[in-house]
Design a protein around this motif. Structure first.
Motif, mmCIF file in Angstrom:
data_model
loop_
_atom_site.group_PDB
_atom_site.id
_atom_site.type_symbol
_atom_site.label_atom_id
_atom_site.label_comp_id
_atom_site.label_asym_id
_atom_site.label_seq_id
_atom_site.Cartn_x
_atom_site.Cartn_y
_atom_site.Cartn_z
ATOM 1 N N GLY A 21 0.788 -1.229 0.000
ATOM 2 C CA GLY A 21 0.000 0.000 0.000
ATOM 3 C C GLY A 21 0.811 1.264 0.000
ATOM 4 N N GLY A 22 1.762 1.374 0.907
ATOM 5 C CA GLY A 22 2.567 2.586 0.988
ATOM 6 C C GLY A 22 3.355 2.836 -0.276
ATOM 7 N N GLY A 47 2.310 11.287 10.952
ATOM 8 C CA GLY A 47 1.428 11.183 12.113
ATOM 9 C C GLY A 47 0.623 12.426 12.421
ATOM 10 N N LYS A 48 0.804 13.479 11.637
ATOM 11 C CA LYS A 48 0.019 14.698 11.849
ATOM 12 C C LYS A 48 -0.180 15.368 10.493
ATOM 13 C CE LYS A 48 4.030 17.478 12.677
ATOM 14 N NZ LYS A 48 5.131 17.715 13.405
ATOM 15 N N GLY A 49 -1.110 16.247 10.430
ATOM 16 C CA GLY A 49 -1.349 16.962 9.181
ATOM 17 C C GLY A 49 -2.342 16.298 8.267
ATOM 18 N N CYS A 50 -2.782 15.086 8.614
ATOM 19 C CA CYS A 50 -3.727 14.411 7.723
ATOM 20 C C CYS A 50 -5.108 15.063 7.789
ATOM 21 C CB CYS A 50 -3.808 12.927 8.031
ATOM 22 S SG CYS A 50 -4.350 12.546 9.694
ATOM 23 N N ASP A 51 -5.423 15.732 8.891
ATOM 24 C CA ASP A 51 -6.718 16.407 9.009
ATOM 25 C C ASP A 51 -6.864 17.507 7.960
ATOM 26 O OD1 ASP A 51 -7.450 14.770 11.103
ATOM 27 O OD2 ASP A 51 -6.891 16.215 12.654
ATOM 28 N N GLY A 118 -3.147 11.585 2.766
ATOM 29 C CA GLY A 118 -3.394 11.824 4.192
ATOM 30 C C GLY A 118 -3.349 10.561 5.003
ATOM 31 N N ILE A 119 -3.923 9.493 4.469
ATOM 32 C CA ILE A 119 -3.894 8.201 5.169
ATOM 33 C C ILE A 119 -2.459 7.716 5.282
ATOM 34 C CG2 ILE A 119 -4.523 5.756 4.962
ATOM 35 C CD1 ILE A 119 -7.178 6.818 3.659
ATOM 36 N N PHE A 120 -1.687 7.857 4.214
ATOM 37 C CA PHE A 120 -0.296 7.417 4.227
ATOM 38 C C PHE A 120 0.518 8.206 5.241
ATOM 39 C CE2 PHE A 120 4.100 7.523 2.817
ATOM 40 C CZ PHE A 120 4.363 6.183 2.652
ATOM 41 N N VAL A 121 0.310 9.532 5.244
ATOM 42 C CA VAL A 121 1.059 10.400 6.170
ATOM 43 C C VAL A 121 0.614 10.115 7.580
ATOM 44 C CG1 VAL A 121 1.356 12.799 6.895
ATOM 45 C CG2 VAL A 121 1.505 12.206 4.486
#
Length: 121
Positions: A21-22, A47-51, A118-121
């Motif tokens: 996936g990645g 782990g952050k910023g996906c929002d 976003g999911i990946f990050v």
């Protein structure tokens, strides 16, 4: 979307479901942004910023939906101005609001790409 683009998307989904996936997300991302940009996004926002990416993706999809509504309303108003019966106005408005826009698919693809990043990050 062309047949080749559809086939490419199907292969990418199969790879994603199959495990890597990645790698699939990264490979698709660097088709559209510079590798340095992708690396910086991943390294600095792990782990952050996906929002923020999710919110922008949602805004694109909502904007696409709103644009469909505007097109439908314009068609209905045009028929009203031409003095057409109300049922014709409603039919044309509903039809025009559901017909795919020439660039609507690209908007949806961009939004889904943002969601995947976003999911990946």
């Amino acid at each position: 979307m062309s047949r080749a683009e559809t086939d490419s998307a199907v292969r990418a989904c199969a790879q994603l479901v199959g495990g890597g996936g990645g790698d699939v997300i990264a490979a698709q991302a660097v088709r559209y942004v510079a590798p340095e940009t992708w690396s910086a996004l991943v390294e600095r926002h792990r782990g952050k910023g996906c929002d923020a990416l999710a919110a922008f993706a949602r805004a694109l999809l909502d904007g696409k939906k709103s644009l469909h509504g505007v097109v439908g309303s314009l068609v209905g108003a045009l028929l009203a101005a031409l003095g057409r019966p109300r049922i014709e106005q409603v039919f044309a408005q509903e039809l025009a609001s559901r017909v795919p826009l020439p660039f609507g698919h690209e908007i949806a693809l961009a939004a889904r790409g943002l969601q995947a990043a976003g999911i990946f990050v």
